[in-house]
Motif scaffolding. Structure first.
Motif, PDB file in Angstrom:
ATOM      1  N   GLY A  16       0.902  -1.160   0.228  1.00 39.15           N
ATOM      2  CA  GLY A  16      -0.021  -0.059  -0.056  1.00 39.15           C
ATOM      3  C   GLY A  16       0.883   1.149  -0.023  1.00 39.15           C
ATOM      4  N   PHE A  17       1.993   1.349   0.835  1.00 45.78           N
ATOM      5  CA  PHE A  17       2.723   2.525   0.938  1.00 45.78           C
ATOM      6  C   PHE A  17       3.494   2.722  -0.594  1.00 45.78           C
ATOM      7  N   ILE A  18       4.178   1.568  -0.930  1.00 42.39           N
ATOM      8  CA  ILE A  18       4.798   1.704  -2.216  1.00 42.39           C
ATOM      9  C   ILE A  18       3.966   2.227  -3.378  1.00 42.39           C
ATOM     10  N   LEU A  19       2.814   1.606  -3.366  1.00 40.05           N
ATOM     11  CA  LEU A  19       1.876   2.035  -4.601  1.00 40.05           C
ATOM     12  C   LEU A  19       1.363   3.653  -4.434  1.00 40.05           C
ATOM     13  N   SER A  20       1.117   3.821  -3.001  1.00 40.85           N
ATOM     14  CA  SER A  20       0.634   5.307  -2.811  1.00 40.85           C
ATOM     15  C   SER A  20       1.697   6.035  -3.061  1.00 40.85           C
ATOM     16  N   ALA A  21       3.147   5.876  -2.811  1.00 38.36           N
ATOM     17  CA  ALA A  21       4.359   6.812  -3.155  1.00 38.36           C
ATOM     18  C   ALA A  21       4.317   6.921  -4.308  1.00 38.36           C
ATOM     19  N   ALA A  22       4.351   5.786  -5.093  1.00 44.81           N
ATOM     20  CA  ALA A  22       4.750   5.702  -6.490  1.00 44.81           C
ATOM     21  C   ALA A  22       3.509   6.507  -7.076  1.00 44.81           C
ATOM     22  N   GLY A  23       2.387   6.431  -6.646  1.00 41.75           N
ATOM     23  CA  GLY A  23       1.159   7.166  -7.513  1.00 41.75           C
ATOM     24  C   GLY A  23       1.632   8.560  -7.170  1.00 41.75           C
ATOM     25  N   SER A  24       2.139   9.156  -6.100  1.00 44.12           N
ATOM     26  CA  SER A  24       2.607  10.490  -5.928  1.00 44.12           C
ATOM     27  C   SER A  24       3.499  10.716  -6.847  1.00 44.12           C
ATOM     28  N   ALA A  25       4.527  10.169  -7.058  1.00 46.27           N
ATOM     29  CA  ALA A  25       5.545  10.366  -8.083  1.00 46.27           C
ATOM     30  C   ALA A  25       5.177  10.363  -9.425  1.00 46.27           C
ATOM     31  N   VAL A  26       4.417   9.424  -9.766  1.00 42.93           N
ATOM     32  CA  VAL A  26       4.007   9.309 -11.097  1.00 42.93           C
ATOM     33  C   VAL A  26       2.715  10.282 -11.409  1.00 42.93           C
ATOM     34  N   GLY A  27       3.140  11.210 -12.195  1.00 38.39           N
ATOM     35  CA  GLY A  27       2.208  12.322 -12.323  1.00 38.39           C
ATOM     36  C   GLY A  27       2.119  12.747 -13.844  1.00 38.39           C
ATOM     37  N   LEU A  28       1.264  13.732 -14.234  1.00 38.08           N
ATOM     38  CA  LEU A  28       1.260  14.290 -15.566  1.00 38.08           C
ATOM     39  C   LEU A  28       2.495  14.288 -16.222  1.00 38.08           C
ATOM     40  N   GLY A  29       3.639  14.894 -15.552  1.00 42.02           N
ATOM     41  CA  GLY A  29       5.100  15.230 -16.183  1.00 42.02           C
ATOM     42  C   GLY A  29       5.557  13.986 -16.612  1.00 42.02           C
TER      43      GLY A  29
END
Length: 463
Positions: A16-29
């Motif tokens: 859950g943490f890995i996917l959440s933090a990765a989701g934060s990093a993965v953005g429109l940019g």
């Protein structure tokens, strides 16, 4: 009065943490900036430089933020204050930066919803004149942009606020466990479809071909900026997320996994966009105009382009909402923990302010849509609000926040304390600890200063 941290939320699992933090990093940019930069900076050679920048700079700064959050179990401001109260402003700078970014990020997130519906209901209208549709139908260059500034951004902001109001485990973690796998599935599917288009093989070869002659100072700067900004560093988000971890979590391996996933998304996006533009002959760009206007020409030129377009904007939506939730959490966590405010009421209050400023952002883009952050009329120079917001955050506040956080972790709190926290008091091995300490104290600050100098004084768009 500072709220107690005893009842703070926690991530329910390592995944859950890995996917959440990765989701934060993965953005429109990752999706609309990286492909254009890879194309203009040498293809395969740029990929190599970018990966090296992530390994040496991105992972260094991210782990630096993680140890601060997990050590204190507090939000970005509370974490820095607990370790050294004189530097609480470092966390405040990050929270402020994230708040400003979210003001316009939620507007763009709303645009992705508009385009999903647009490709389902009126793709022929979009194809007829993609740029006109973007400027008039979305931004409202010839009318008030009710849909682009109010309706769809409000829907996007409501979804973001609802997720945050549910808390860490029930909101952020559950959302990430659903959307992140869907994002990867969509991205891989679109990449395969793009690489199998007639003529796409030239784009694939370009992305895989390493040509040393294309490597120059500009390529290094662009790769450094992209690697840095794509990981959601400098906003206090990773400090806040790590504060929801237990001491049993291995911060070192988690950092590596998150940076790996974020890099995969950027690379997959490159192999999704570049082969398609080679197949259609359309030059890739960077930013919103590329994502919402130029790509329509690509979709129009390939078989099944409408379906391709619908899936692409779903992909953008997933990337946007996983990032927006993390940024909003940074602001909400600060107000709840430091000011003793009730979580759901805080989410509503912050969302209202975000929305109002966001509407102004879209209006400025619609009616003052020119390059640069200044416009001169009758000899008087005025700032363009929307462009100024992006300029302020991308070129100044984000790198300044990351620089201050890195210096704090490496020099003020100290690398010995940071390594002790990273290894959970020696529980986990960290063979590269001396190298990481050197990178955190010396290399990363120098790299960030270069980013600031290039963006502010050389006028380079490296973010």
């Amino acid at each position: 009065m500072t709220a107690s941290t005893e009842n703070r939320g926690q991530f329910g699992s390592k995944l859950g943490f890995i996917l959440s933090a990765a989701g934060s990093a993965v953005g429109l940019g990752n999706i609309w900036k990286f492909p254009g930069k890879a194309y203009s900076c040498g293809g395969g050679a740029f990929l190599v430089i970018y990966i090296l920048m992530v390994i040496f700079i991105g992972t260094t700064v991210m782990l630096g933020e993680f140890v601060l959050g997990r050590k204190t179990q507090k939000n970005a401001i509370g974490a820095i204050r607990e370790l050294n109260s004189k530097f609480a402003w470092v966390g405040g700078l990050g929270v402020l930066t994230g708040f400003i970014i979210l003001c316009y990020y939620c507007q763009v997130g709303g645009w992705t919803i508009k385009y999903i519906i647009g490709y389902i209901t009126e793709s022929s209208t979009i194809y007829a004149d993609p740029m006109s549709y973007f400027l008039n139908n979305l931004l409202g260059a010839d009318r008030f942009p009710v849909q682009g500034a109010i309706i769809f951004p409000l829907i996007f902001l409501f979804l973001t606020a609802f997720i945050i109001s549910r808390g860490v485990a029930e909101g952020i973690e559950k959302m990430s466990k659903i959307l992140m796998p869907l994002l990867f599935i969509l991205l891989i599917g679109l990449m395969i479809r793009s690489c199998t288009l007639p003529g796409a093989d030239a784009g694939v070869k370009y992305m895989l071909h390493f040509d040393p002659s294309t490597i120059d100072a500009n390529a290094f700067l662009v790769a450094l900026g992209q690697a840095f900004f794509s990981l959601s560093l400098g906003m206090g988000v990773m400090i806040t997320y790590a504060s929801y971890l237990s001491k049993d979590d291995n911060l070192i391996t988690n950092t590596g996994i998150i940076c790996f996933l974020d890099t995969c998304v950027a690379l997959f996006a490159g192999f999704m966009i570049i082969p398609a533009v080679f197949a259609t002959g359309i030059d890739p760009g960077i930013g919103g105009g590329f994502a919402f206007a130029t790509l329509a020409g690509v979709f129009m030129s390939i078989p099944g382009g409408t379906i391709f377009g619908i899936l692409f904007y779903f992909l953008l939506f997933f990337a946007a909402v996983t990032s927006s939730t993390s940024i909003l959490e940074g602001t909400v966590a600060f107000l709840v923990e430091e000011k003793g405010m009730e979580r759901k009421k805080t989410v509503v209050m912050v969302s209202i302010v975000l929305f109002i400023i966001g509407v102004i952002y879209t209006l400025s883009q619609a009616h003052m849509s020119i390059k640069g952050i200044w416009i001169s009329r009758e000899g008087i120079t005025y700032p363009i609000f929307g462009d100024f917001m992006e300029y302020l955050t991308d070129r100044l506040l984000l790198p300044l926040g990351a620089l201050a956080t890195t210096v704090f972790a490496g020099w003020i709190w100290g690398t010995d304390n940071a390594i002790k926290e990273a290894t959970t008091d020696g529980k986990y091995k960290f063979a590269l600890a001396p190298l990481w300490a050197f990178l955190l104290k010396i290399v990363a600050p120098i790299a960030i200063i270069i980013i600031i100098f290039a963006g502010m004084f050389l006028g380079m768009s490296i973010s």
